[in-house]
Design a protein around this motif. Structure first.
Motif, mmCIF file in Angstrom:
data_model
loop_
_atom_site.group_PDB
_atom_site.id
_atom_site.type_symbol
_atom_site.label_atom_id
_atom_site.label_comp_id
_atom_site.label_asym_id
_atom_site.label_seq_id
_atom_site.Cartn_x
_atom_site.Cartn_y
_atom_site.Cartn_z
ATOM 1 N N GLU A 2 30.564 11.157 -42.576
ATOM 2 C CA GLU A 2 31.934 10.871 -42.994
ATOM 3 C C GLU A 2 32.839 10.957 -41.762
ATOM 4 N N GLU A 3 32.600 11.961 -41.044
ATOM 5 C CA GLU A 3 33.405 12.176 -39.845
ATOM 6 C C GLU A 3 33.168 11.039 -38.858
ATOM 7 N N LYS A 4 31.927 10.650 -38.740
ATOM 8 C CA LYS A 4 31.569 9.574 -37.848
ATOM 9 C C LYS A 4 32.242 8.291 -38.303
ATOM 10 N N LYS A 5 32.271 8.065 -39.607
ATOM 11 C CA LYS A 5 32.886 6.894 -40.175
ATOM 12 C C LYS A 5 34.381 6.904 -39.857
#
Length: 153
Positions: A2-5
């Motif tokens: 999610e963070e990467k997204k």
């Protein structure tokens, strides 16, 4: 993930912003380039006008100097003519004075000659009268002698 997204989204958003900013930057650079070109053209025209003004200023200075020289020459000619006219006037006045003096001398000479002529004419009349008187006396004396001789003879 999610963070990467989210980071990917942020990176994409930042890349879009970067592209947008780069595009704006390119537009600004083009505007600046156009303005610099315009400024350069204006500077060239300014230099051209400055050279033209300098040339016109030199021509004006030369024209002013020429006009001053012509005025000075005209003034000198006028002064020269005035001096010549005054000299001529003085010469004419001197000549007039001499002519008047000569005329007065001639008048006196004429009057003296007339007086001498009148005196001589009167003297000749007196002598003629005396001569006629002597002639009459002699004629009378001759008549007297004739009549005396006639009477004696």
């Amino acid at each position: 993930q999610e963070e990467k997204k989210q980071l990917t989204l942020k990176v994409e958003e930042l890349e879009r912003k970067l592209e947008s900013t780069s595009a704006q930057n390119i537009e600004f650079l083009q505007v600046i380039a156009k303005r610099e070109e315009s400024i350069h053209q204006c500077q060239l025209r300014l230099e051209e006008k400055s050279h033209e003004c300098s040339s016109l200023a030199r021509q004006l200075e030369m024209a002013i100097e020429d006009a001053k020289r012509q005025v000075e020459q005209t003034r000198e000619r006028a002064i020269s003519r005035e001096k010549a006219a005054q000299s001529k006037l003085l010469d004419l006045e001197t000549q007039l004075s001499r002519n008047k003096t000569d005329l007065n001398k001639l008048r006196r000479s004429k009057e003296d000659a007339e007086r001498r002529y009148e005196s001589r004419l009167q003297d000749l009349r007196d002598r003629l009268e005396q001569s006629e008187s002597t002639n009459r006396s002699m004629h009378n004396y001759v008549q007297f002698l004739k009549s005396s001789y006639d009477n004696v003879f």
